[in-house]
Design an enzyme around this catalytic site. Structure first.
Site, PDB file in Angstrom:
ATOM      1  N   LYS A  56      45.833  14.778 130.268  1.00  0.00           N
ATOM      2  CA  LYS A  56      46.528  14.647 131.548  1.00  0.00           C
ATOM      3  C   LYS A  56      45.541  14.303 132.661  1.00  0.00           C
ATOM      4  CE  LYS A  56      50.273  17.711 130.129  1.00  0.00           C
ATOM      5  NZ  LYS A  56      50.858  19.076 130.095  1.00  0.00           N
ATOM      6  N   GLN A 100      49.705  24.669 132.741  1.00  0.00           N
ATOM      7  CA  GLN A 100      49.850  24.406 131.309  1.00  0.00           C
ATOM      8  C   GLN A 100      50.361  25.654 130.587  1.00  0.00           C
ATOM      9  OE1 GLN A 100      49.546  21.434 129.884  1.00  0.00           O
ATOM     10  NE2 GLN A 100      49.978  22.191 127.839  1.00  0.00           N
ATOM     11  N   ASP A 123      56.526  19.361 136.546  1.00  0.00           N
ATOM     12  CA  ASP A 123      57.047  19.629 135.198  1.00  0.00           C
ATOM     13  C   ASP A 123      58.579  19.702 135.208  1.00  0.00           C
ATOM     14  OD1 ASP A 123      55.429  19.867 132.914  1.00  0.00           O
ATOM     15  OD2 ASP A 123      54.532  21.729 133.651  1.00  0.00           O
TER      16      ASP A 123
HETATM   17  N1  GUN Z   1      53.024  23.004 127.120  1.00  0.00           N
HETATM   18  C1  GUN Z   1      53.584  22.188 126.197  1.00  0.00           C
HETATM   19  N2  GUN Z   1      54.256  21.196 126.806  1.00  0.00           N
HETATM   20  C2  GUN Z   1      54.115  21.382 128.122  1.00  0.00           C
HETATM   21  C3  GUN Z   1      54.571  20.672 129.268  1.00  0.00           C
HETATM   22  O1  GUN Z   1      55.283  19.657 129.195  1.00  0.00           O
HETATM   23  N3  GUN Z   1      54.195  21.176 130.462  1.00  0.00           N
HETATM   24  C4  GUN Z   1      53.433  22.285 130.582  1.00  0.00           C
HETATM   25  N4  GUN Z   1      53.116  22.706 131.796  1.00  0.00           N
HETATM   26  N5  GUN Z   1      52.997  22.970 129.549  1.00  0.00           N
HETATM   27  C5  GUN Z   1      53.338  22.509 128.327  1.00  0.00           C
END
Ligand code: GUN
Length: 285
Positions: A56, A100, A123
């Protein structure tokens, strides 16, 4: 049977979305004298999370989004983490906040996520944004389901009227996926651990989204001939290969279109995160 499905190239479409984001980020930077900003917070060192977070941050660098890294030890306390969220909420250089998941046991993930300003919730996990999506006035939309919709659109798929089955009912994918498909005009079935006859629910579907996190959970012979299959699963097989939730080889001769793993929905998720960051930045500015 000689027929084989169209492969839905998430990698290529994600590259296109990232190109759009790059253009928008450059325009934003010129107009506002600062780059759009995304804070990426990782608590602890879950290896899968570390890979996602690295990807990311790299994607931000490549598209002209400024990323703010916050790496905290798994021992961080509730108050300290809430303090960081409050600081990021108030920071004008931060347009998006990505916490995350999963958070270490001992932290209440709902409490932490709920503290994020909904306008910075790139998100789309905040109940405010979930509620707006449920009320068919989406604002910031969960990245993976949004990525499925965008990928389908890029291939010219008409979703309205389709019978859609979502396998998996998580807050991150299954539930918002069902809301996105409903918004797109599908007739939606959501399967979960209480579903009595999964095969029958998949067999009826003209569009299938698999989001369980278990290899081979969706059998190829269940796929209705010509169905569109979106495989959100990313699993490590016994031989160490990355595989989805759908038995890909068996589904391939039946499906009309199918996403590969890797190279399907995975890259779309990150692309939609970047796109959401620009949406958030432009809405705030
Ligand atoms: N953990 C697994 N997928 C995601 C996601 O799309 N966003 C976040 N913040 N954590 C994750």
């Amino acid at each position: 049977m000689s027929r084989t499905a169209t492969l839905l190239d998430g990698k290529a479409v994600a590259a296109k979305v990232r190109g759009e984001v790059k253009t928008r980020a450059a325009a934003f930077t010129t107009k506002h004298g600062r780059a759009p900003g995304l804070a990426v917070v990782q608590v602890g060192s879950d290896p899968a999370s570390s890979v996602y977070v690295r990807n990311k941050r790299k994607a931000c660098d490549e598209t002209g989004i400024r990323s703010f890294a916050h790496d905290l030890p798994s021992t961080v306390g509730r108050a300290e983490l809430l303090g960081l969220v409050a600081k990021l909420n108030a920071d004008d250089a931060v347009d998006g906040i990505l916490m995350q998941l999963p958070l270490p046991a001992g932290l209440d993930a709902n409490e932490i996520m709920d503290a994020i300003d909904p306008r910075k919730d790139v998100d789309g996990f905040h109940p405010h944004n979930t509620g707006l999506l449920a009320q068919k006035r989406p604002r910031l939309r969960p990245c993976t389901p949004y990525g499925v919709i965008r990928l389908a659109a890029e291939y010219g798929m008409k979703l309205r009227g389709l019978r859609a089955t979502v396998v998996g009912a998580s807050n991150i994918v299954g539930r918002p996926m069902a809301l996105e498909l409903l918004l797109a005009g599908c007739t939606v079935t959501v399967c979960h651990t209480g579903t009595r006859d999964l095969a029958a629910e998949v067999e009826r579907a003209e569009l299938v989204v698999a989001a369980v996190g278990r290899p081979g959970m969706v059998r190829g012979e269940w796929i209705r001939p010509g169905a569109a299959v979106f495989d959100v699963g990313i699993n490590r097989s016994d031989s160490g290969k990355l595989v989805g939730d759908v038995d890909f080889e068996a589904a391939l001769p039946r499906a009309g279109a199918i996403t590969p793993v890797p190279g399907g929905i995975g890259p779309m998720t990150i692309a939609m995160l970047l796109s959401n960051t620009l949406d958030a930045a432009e809405a705030r500015a």
